[in-house]
Design a protein around this motif. Structure first.
Motif, PDB file in Angstrom:
ATOM      1  N   ASN A 258       0.708  -1.163  -0.093  1.00  0.00           N
ATOM      2  CA  ASN A 258       0.123  -0.095   0.389  1.00  0.00           C
ATOM      3  C   ASN A 258       0.917   1.091  -0.115  1.00  0.00           C
ATOM      4  N   PHE A 259       0.460   2.044  -0.754  1.00  0.00           N
ATOM      5  CA  PHE A 259       1.503   3.785  -1.317  1.00  0.00           C
ATOM      6  C   PHE A 259       1.108   3.844   0.397  1.00  0.00           C
ATOM      7  N   MET A 260       2.182   4.563   1.573  1.00  0.00           N
ATOM      8  CA  MET A 260       2.238   5.756   1.920  1.00  0.00           C
ATOM      9  C   MET A 260       2.252   7.226   1.435  1.00  0.00           C
ATOM     10  N   ILE A 261       2.514   8.044   1.733  1.00  0.00           N
ATOM     11  CA  ILE A 261       2.991   9.315   0.974  1.00  0.00           C
ATOM     12  C   ILE A 261       4.044   9.395   0.910  1.00  0.00           C
ATOM     13  N   GLY A 262       5.373   9.528   1.550  1.00  0.00           N
ATOM     14  CA  GLY A 262       6.461   9.186   0.924  1.00  0.00           C
ATOM     15  C   GLY A 262       6.351   7.727  -0.173  1.00  0.00           C
ATOM     16  N   SER A 263       5.962   6.749  -0.157  1.00  0.00           N
ATOM     17  CA  SER A 263       6.040   6.926  -1.471  1.00  0.00           C
ATOM     18  C   SER A 263       5.418   6.553  -2.804  1.00  0.00           C
ATOM     19  N   LEU A 264       3.863   6.719  -2.578  1.00  0.00           N
ATOM     20  CA  LEU A 264       3.298   8.018  -3.825  1.00  0.00           C
ATOM     21  C   LEU A 264       3.962   8.739  -4.387  1.00  0.00           C
ATOM     22  N   ILE A 265       5.281   9.489  -3.075  1.00  0.00           N
ATOM     23  CA  ILE A 265       5.890  10.741  -4.298  1.00  0.00           C
ATOM     24  C   ILE A 265       6.841  10.658  -5.002  1.00  0.00           C
ATOM     25  N   GLU A 266       7.990   9.627  -4.452  1.00  0.00           N
ATOM     26  CA  GLU A 266       8.869   8.815  -4.548  1.00  0.00           C
ATOM     27  C   GLU A 266       8.809   8.339  -6.237  1.00  0.00           C
ATOM     28  N   GLU A 267       7.016   7.587  -6.017  1.00  0.00           N
ATOM     29  CA  GLU A 267       6.721   6.989  -7.551  1.00  0.00           C
ATOM     30  C   GLU A 267       6.828   8.254  -8.475  1.00  0.00           C
ATOM     31  N   GLN A 268       6.300   8.851  -8.392  1.00  0.00           N
ATOM     32  CA  GLN A 268       5.842  10.065  -9.331  1.00  0.00           C
ATOM     33  C   GLN A 268       7.533  10.537 -10.326  1.00  0.00           C
ATOM     34  N   PHE A 269       8.310  10.534  -9.106  1.00  0.00           N
ATOM     35  CA  PHE A 269       9.563  11.047  -9.819  1.00  0.00           C
ATOM     36  C   PHE A 269      10.895   9.654 -10.114  1.00  0.00           C
ATOM     37  N   LYS A 270      10.418   8.438  -9.857  1.00  0.00           N
ATOM     38  CA  LYS A 270      11.846   7.870  -9.859  1.00  0.00           C
ATOM     39  C   LYS A 270      10.762   6.693 -10.409  1.00  0.00           C
ATOM     40  N   GLY A 271       9.163   6.463 -10.524  1.00  0.00           N
ATOM     41  CA  GLY A 271       8.602   5.346 -10.911  1.00  0.00           C
ATOM     42  C   GLY A 271       8.009   5.358 -12.329  1.00  0.00           C
ATOM     43  N   ASN A 272       7.296   4.753 -13.198  1.00  0.00           N
ATOM     44  CA  ASN A 272       7.136   4.531 -14.148  1.00  0.00           C
ATOM     45  C   ASN A 272       6.430   5.940 -14.685  1.00  0.00           C
ATOM     46  N   ALA A 273       5.368   6.441 -13.549  1.00  0.00           N
ATOM     47  CA  ALA A 273       4.402   7.612 -13.810  1.00  0.00           C
ATOM     48  C   ALA A 273       4.896   8.498 -13.988  1.00  0.00           C
ATOM     49  N   GLY A 274       6.323   8.818 -13.788  1.00  0.00           N
ATOM     50  CA  GLY A 274       7.452   9.899 -14.063  1.00  0.00           C
ATOM     51  C   GLY A 274       6.599  11.491 -14.053  1.00  0.00           C
ATOM     52  N   ASN A 275       5.399  12.228 -12.874  1.00  0.00           N
ATOM     53  CA  ASN A 275       4.202  12.760 -13.409  1.00  0.00           C
ATOM     54  C   ASN A 275       5.056  13.887 -12.420  1.00  0.00           C
ATOM     55  N   TRP A 276       5.769  14.316 -12.443  1.00  0.00           N
ATOM     56  CA  TRP A 276       6.619  15.463 -11.573  1.00  0.00           C
ATOM     57  C   TRP A 276       5.511  16.693 -11.280  1.00  0.00           C
ATOM     58  N   PRO A 277       4.767  17.409 -12.137  1.00  0.00           N
ATOM     59  CA  PRO A 277       3.188  18.028 -10.487  1.00  0.00           C
ATOM     60  C   PRO A 277       3.063  17.461  -9.801  1.00  0.00           C
ATOM     61  N   PHE A 278       2.286  16.563 -10.035  1.00  0.00           N
ATOM     62  CA  PHE A 278       1.567  15.604  -9.309  1.00  0.00           C
ATOM     63  C   PHE A 278       2.558  15.425  -8.014  1.00  0.00           C
ATOM     64  N   GLY A 279       3.575  15.030  -8.183  1.00  0.00           N
ATOM     65  CA  GLY A 279       4.664  14.081  -7.604  1.00  0.00           C
ATOM     66  C   GLY A 279       4.723  15.955  -6.583  1.00  0.00           C
ATOM     67  N   ALA A 280       4.691  17.183  -6.865  1.00  0.00           N
ATOM     68  CA  ALA A 280       4.608  18.006  -6.808  1.00  0.00           C
ATOM     69  C   ALA A 280       3.701  18.046  -5.565  1.00  0.00           C
ATOM     70  N   ALA A 281       2.827  18.609  -6.537  1.00  0.00           N
ATOM     71  CA  ALA A 281       1.580  18.947  -5.819  1.00  0.00           C
ATOM     72  C   ALA A 281       1.082  18.342  -4.052  1.00  0.00           C
ATOM     73  N   ALA A 282       1.162  17.047  -4.236  1.00  0.00           N
ATOM     74  CA  ALA A 282       1.283  15.815  -3.403  1.00  0.00           C
ATOM     75  C   ALA A 282       1.971  16.201  -2.239  1.00  0.00           C
ATOM     76  N   SER A 283       3.504  16.939  -2.515  1.00  0.00           N
ATOM     77  CA  SER A 283       4.518  17.149  -1.032  1.00  0.00           C
ATOM     78  C   SER A 283       4.034  18.742  -0.491  1.00  0.00           C
TER      79      SER A 283
END
Lengths: 309, 345
Positions: A258-283
């Motif tokens: 299960n994602f925690m906030i930290g792993s959800l944000i990490e996935e946006q930058f290092k995972g397949n998602a590659g969704n930087w704005p969403f990672g930034a917004a979640a942060s």
């Protein structure tokens, strides 16, 4: 605690009045380069358009925040509903961090009290003993923890050999393992501020309470706890805040199911998602929540000081 | 005076030496960690006089991120996986190797000379390849393992004892094989099926972990693990009674490739190094070190015989077709991201 720092500060100000600006420079520089600049960058990125496979396009967009709050179906073309996924992930993180904080408080408070009531010359030794395990890298400690707790690990072997249980306790890959991991990671952050507060506590107050026929429980609740409250709150914040953003313990001990906030944000930058704005917004949303929490604390502190004064 | 003569001669010799070294020049590699033996780099320097410097990375995505963030122009060569070659070419990060620029291009094995991710090998040469499937602990389960049901619809003995790779690409590719659908299919019914199947399958999974994929099998924490072939072989060497599966539905293959980067500062030397790696003796040294197969003809005489006998490298006749992980377009990838978040929420 805050009051003590302030009065100490005013004495320093007088002595070094002329060079005050210069003395503050390193702190200002560090804060602006290492804190303000990255946070502002993140704030800007959270309002930009995402580029496929990482990166941003410099066009204003609210898509990241929209994704966080609104569910438009698997294909993104349904009527928007409230998106519970990320709220659930945030709630889970808060809950896990909260449980870890309570666990740390339950163990940390008696420990701090114990250390503070030792003879003065032996206290540094106890503090030293508390910090020793933390000389080892967090990753290694978390992996060792997993090794100790797993089904065929030493902890279960021990419990079985003394006959306490018949089959191994299943701890690894559960929420409890995550809480245990977070508790272990941040325990000194709870012990040390409480220790500092209890050490400065005037124990003759407890004696006076006892003389006036207060029970031990009442003395603890009405005399000791209010006096060391700032230390307890500081400890809770120091454990709770990093626990919320942590991803090592959830990934290794919780099995990353299960994602925690930290792993959800990490996935946006290092995972397949590659969704930087969403990672930034979640942060940014996480940071806003923490900030609100701290503001509430600061206001209560201010109010408490006013009523005292 | 005599001393001065000596010193100036020494200085002259030194400067001559320096010029000759810089005439041979440098080569800057961007490579995976622990993926090339130092002796091989030393051998290249001894043969050509070219100095090799190397930086390392730990995932295709982090290499891409670093190149996109401005490291292009620093490195001559990088070693991306199959799908990443296609992505990098699409992003314009690769230089083209013209016909005849590589003397040893003919050494590339026929089946790897025209791969789907780099038609005609215009940007890359093969480095190492292997497969991703799953390994099953034979002490726990004795039945047939050559089916993707083991992962997605497991028998009772294995339920709750499965470790999946924490990698969207690997999980999605395997799930698509299980459902018999095209990878990156944009058919809505199929995508919904994929979402539903994965959500249901998760109930039987113990964990998602890539870094410790091998350790959880060795320690017995997991009885089934989605895993790379080399890791499976190492898990067995470390005492786990695991067998590597080749599902009838198919399995994933991967190939790492040496690519020529755009704006390579030492393009000539990069081509020399590529030719060097296409010599059977040299690429066999990489295989012996990394325990994977190369895509070059004539390596048999140089490769550790143990390597050829590994069950991980010898699929049974029942094995389904090997497939590469495909690169989805932005629209389908957005749905994949959504399914992945659903799976892990």
């Amino acid at each position: 605690m805050a009051a003590g720092a302030a009065s100490g500060g005013s004495a320093t100000t007088d002595t070094y009045k002329e060079s005050r600006t210069w003395l503050l420079m390193p702190a200002w520089l560090t804060l602006s380069i290492l804190v303000l600049a990255p946070v502002s960058m993140m704030l800007v990125y959270s309002f930009l358009t995402k580029e496929f496979r990482g990166g941003v396009i410099w066009e204003f967009s609210l898509a990241a925040y929209d994704q966080f709050f609104f569910d438009r179906g698997l294909f993104g073309d349904e009527a928007p509903k409230i998106e519970w996924t990320y709220i659930l992930i945030f709630w889970r993180s808060i809950w896990q961090a909260g449980a870890a904080t309570l666990l740390s408080l339950a163990i940390g408070f008696p420990t701090a009290y114990f250390i503070a009531t030792r003879p003065e010359h032996s206290r540094p030794l106890w503090v030293f003993l508390i910090t020793i395990p933390y000389w080892v890298n967090l990753l290694i400690r978390t992996v060792s923890m997993k090794f100790l707790l797993r089904d065929q690990g030493p902890f279960n072997d021990l419990l079985i050999s003394i006959g306490l249980i018949d089959s191994p306790l299943h701890i690894v890959n559960t929420n409890f393992a995550v809480q245990l991991g977070l508790f272990y990671s941040y325990l000194p952050f709870m012990v040390l501020p409480i220790y500092a507060a209890v050490e400065r506590y005037n124990f003759s107050l407890s004696e006076a309470a006892a003389d006036l026929y207060a029970s031990k429980w009442v003395t603890l609740r009405r005399i000791l706890l209010p006096a060391v409250k700032p230390g307890v709150i500081a400890g809770c914040i120091l454990v709770f805040v990093p626990s919320m953003g942590s991803f090592l313990a959830p990934d290794l001990l919780g099995g990353a199911k299960n994602f925690m906030i930290g792993s959800l944000i990490e996935e946006q930058f290092k995972g397949n998602a590659g969704n930087w704005p969403f990672g930034a917004a979640a942060s940014m949303i996480l940071m806003t929540m923490v900030l609100i929490l701290l503001l509430i604390y600061a206001r209560q502190q201010a109010r408490a000081e006013k009523t005292e004064g | 005076m005599k001393n001065l003569m000596k010193i100036s001669t020494a200085a002259l010799a030194l400067s001559l030496g320096a010029t000759s070294a810089s005439a041979e020049g440098n080569l800057v590699l961007y490579h995976w960690f622990e993926y090339i033996p130092q002796e091989l780099l030393d051998k290249f320097t001894a043969e050509t006089g070219i100095n090799v410097t190397m930086d390392t990375y730990d995932s295709n995505e982090s290499m891409l991120a670093s190149l996109k963030a401005g490291a292009i122009g620093t490195y001559d060569l990088a070693v991306p996986g199959d799908y990443m070659v296609k992505i990098m070419a699409g992003e314009g990060l690769l230089d083209t190797i013209a016909d005849g620029e590589l003397a040893n291009k003919g050494n590339i094995a026929r089946e790897w000379a025209d791969p789907s991710f780099d038609r005609g090998r215009t940007h890359s040469i093969p480095y190492q390849w292997g497969s991703t499937s799953f390994a099953v602990n034979r002490d726990v389960y004795q039945g047939d393992i050559n089916t993707t049901d083991i992962l997605f619809n497991p028998p009772a003995e294995l339920a709750g004892k499965i470790n999946m790779l924490d990698s969207q690409g690997e999980v999605m590719a395997m799930a698509s094989l299980h459902l018999g659908m095209e990878q990156c299919s944009n058919d809505r019914t199929q995508l919904k099926d994929l979402n539903a199947m994965l959500t249901a399958a998760k109930a039987n999974w113990a964990s998602f972990n890539s870094d410790t994929a091998k350790e959880v099998l060795v320690s017995g924490d997991a009885a089934v693990g989605q895993i790379y072939d080399g890791f499976s072989a190492k898990a067995r060497e470390e005492g786990a009674n695991v067998e590597y599966a080749f599902p009838v539905q198919g399995y994933v293959v991967w190939m790492d490739n040496v690519v020529l980067l755009k704006d390579a500062p030492n393009r000539e030397n990069a081509l020399k190094f590529m030719d060097f790696l296409l010599e059977p003796e040299n690429i066999a040294a990489v295989s012996n070190y990394a325990r994977y197969a190369s895509g070059v003809n004539g390596v048999a005489d140089f490769v550790d015989p143990e390597l050829a006998k590994l069950p991980e490298g010898n699929p049974p006749v029942s094995a389904g077709a090997p497939v590469f992980i495909e690169v989805c377009n932005a629209e389908t990838q957005a749905v994949y991201d959504k399914i992945w978040t659903n799976l892990k929420k």
